[in-house]
Design an enzyme around this catalytic site. Structure first.
Site, short mmCIF file in Angstrom:
data_model
loop_
_atom_site.label_atom_id
_atom_site.label_comp_id
_atom_site.label_asym_id
_atom_site.label_seq_id
_atom_site.Cartn_x
_atom_site.Cartn_y
_atom_site.Cartn_z
CB VAL A 14 -0.96 0.00 1.21
CG1 VAL A 14 -1.80 1.27 1.23
CG2 VAL A 14 -1.87 -1.22 1.17
CE LYS A 103 -8.15 -6.32 7.54
NZ LYS A 103 -7.05 -5.72 6.80
CD GLU A 127 -13.70 5.27 2.70
OE1 GLU A 127 -14.35 6.27 2.91
OE2 GLU A 127 -14.17 4.12 2.80
N GLY A 132 -11.02 -1.63 0.70
CA GLY A 132 -10.10 -1.01 -0.27
C GLY A 132 -10.62 0.26 -0.89
CD GLU A 187 -0.90 -11.90 4.70
OE1 GLU A 187 0.31 -12.08 4.89
OE2 GLU A 187 -1.39 -10.83 4.30
CG ASP A 198 -9.84 -9.35 6.95
OD1 ASP A 198 -8.92 -8.54 7.12
OD2 ASP A 198 -10.73 -9.22 6.07
CE LYS A 202 -11.16 -6.13 5.46
NZ LYS A 202 -10.98 -7.10 4.35
#
Lengths: 326, 326
Positions: A14, A103, A127, A132, A187, A198, A202
């Site tokens: 990123v 996150k 954001e 994404g 991963e 995950d 979120k």
């Protein structure tokens, strides 16, 4: 022109995307938004690693140098919860606005960070932490402010969605997982994704924004043991809805009718349907991960910070005026 | 708490919905956003008409009384271009922020209004003017600020989409149009909708936000003479993309493959797909019209104005400080 100097913490997928994106969008942001954003420092662990397109003179391996240097905004894209969390706290304590894609840390310590920011009149942009490139955070925070959210349902983990799409095409789970790993979508240890953790993190962030109510029950099931019936559509669905005294969260694999709007969401795409009391359903859909899509969400937050801050000249004049009045 | 007093111009479908919506959302907006929004005046043409749920004592038929009374924001939901335009200009000249759902006037005189607002540091909210409850304006203005838009394509006229969906199910054009009129989705004179003019007006607004570049060519074809092949999906598609020196706009009926994301948009729904250079495609979809969906977009704009204005106390302190320094 509002000048924004950015300390970038992390220069991986990123962070590297952010450096490239800002260099090509900088002129547009000056013209369109009157914002001149520039990177003043980049914190990395390994100074000698090859990083094409990243100016060497901006690199530092000293967190203190990056955090306490000449910057207005700290962009944290390291990930993890340990040092990233300490850096975010230090940035807020020293009066810097923060943008983060983290996150895990927000799900764990979000409340504390937001309180610290609010106390100091600072802004935390996040954001990029959910879905994404899809601006779901801003929709729930502001764009849909005029209505009460009744429920939200979506696909918020691109890795699982990619695996389930491959399985729909005939692959076994293990083979689909390896394919996701080969594409850089999973991963080496895929636990957080395929066990639904995950997605739950979120969903917690989205539910807090949508309902601002206590979480009463959480059910989280991953996709490790799913069996796909031939011709059926299975998705890892994340859903939040009101229950007496608060909100219930569910993350679980669900068979969807083929004409369900979420059934059309394939591969690493993400989508969220927000049901409002007045507005009915609004759905938003797009790339949930990837270097440039995620970097574009980070950069949107930087522009938003510049928009909410008075131009430096004004801020200085106001401070001078306040000092004279004391 | 930021108090916002609203002069509401018009109390028809959208205006009446706004009165009902604000009365049920007011407590949530106080708690969540620290915004106390209240209607101080409602301008109507006919004072004696029955308006259930609308407090009589707020009604006036005097534009001057409504515009020059005690208000911070003028919400214009009259429609048309003649008196609505004059009211918006007067509101800006007297230092009021404006929220409007008036796409016709924005498409015609938008530039002039935005310049007048910018000169005075005022805000014009127009989320409700395109795609009802779908926050496409805010996405193009701010939420996707970090990326360059390459093209956008969508369904922005719910009336045509309703008619084409009925035709897909076997109705003839005339019958489908009558059905839309019976549902309150088409005017007695449906020209603006079915000839594509309404879609073109909306596309002009979206393209201005997305590209900020001159419009080089416009092609507009409506749905009056469409022929639907059995089993095919036809949509009135609005598309804008870059061409040398500017932007090209096209509004036209197009046959779409059944798995195209816009093929799933049925009845009076709207949807827009924004293609960005970094983020790829982001699609947003929801109710494009209707009393409460449109009112929710108007109310979101009111909350946004309150967010961008400093609390009255602060503004006053700053003004006092500035006066002392003179």
């Amino acid at each position: 022109m509002r000048r924004v100097r950015i300390a970038l913490l992390g220069c991986g997928t990123v962070g590297g995307g952010f450096v490239r994106l800002l260099s090509r969008e900088r002129d547009r942001l000056r013209e369109r938004y009157g914002v001149d954003a520039e990177i003043s420092q980049i914190l990395v662990r390994n100074l000698s690693k090859e990083r094409p397109g990243v100016p060497r003179e901006l690199l530092t391996d000293s967190p203190l140098k990056a955090l306490d240097g000449d910057c207005d905004v700290v962009v944290e894209v390291i990930g993890g919860t340990h040092s990233a969390g300490a850096y975010i706290r230090r940035a807020l304590l020293s009066g810097r606005d923060v943008v983060t894609a983290n996150k895990a840390h927000l799900a764990e310590r979000g409340r504390e960070l937001f309180d610290a920011a609010a106390e100091r009149g600072l802004f935390i942009g996040f954001e990029a932490s959910v879905c994404g490139a899809v601006p779901i955070i801003r929709m729930l925070q502001h764009a849909l402010a005029g209505d009460s959210v009744e429920s939200l349902i979506g696909i918020v983990n691109g890795t699982c969605n990619f695996i389930l799409t491959r399985m729909e095409e005939g692959m076994e789970f293990d083979q689909a997982l390896r394919s996701a790993q080969q594409c850089g979508l999973a991963e080496a240890d895929p636990t957080l994704d395929i066990d639904g953790i995950d997605a739950e993190q979120k969903l917690r962030i989205l539910a807090e924004l949508a309902f601002a109510a206590p979480v009463r029950r959480v059910t989280t099931r991953g996709i490790r043991h799913v069996v796909l019936k031939r011709g059926s559509v299975l998705r890892l669905v994340a859903e939040a809805y009101r229950v007496p005294g608060g909100v219930e969260l569910r993350v679980e694999p669900r068979e969807l009718p083929p004409d369900h709007p979420l059934a059309a969401v394939r591969d690493e795409e993400n989508a969220v349907i927000i049901r409002g009391r007045a507005m009915g359903e609004v759905m938003i859909r797009g790339k949930g991960a990837g270097s440039l899509p995620t970097a574009s969400a980070v950069l949107s937050d930087v522009v938003e910070i510049a928009r909410l801050r008075p131009p430096l000249g004004h801020a200085k004049a106001a401070a001078d005026a306040a000092a004279l009045l004391k």
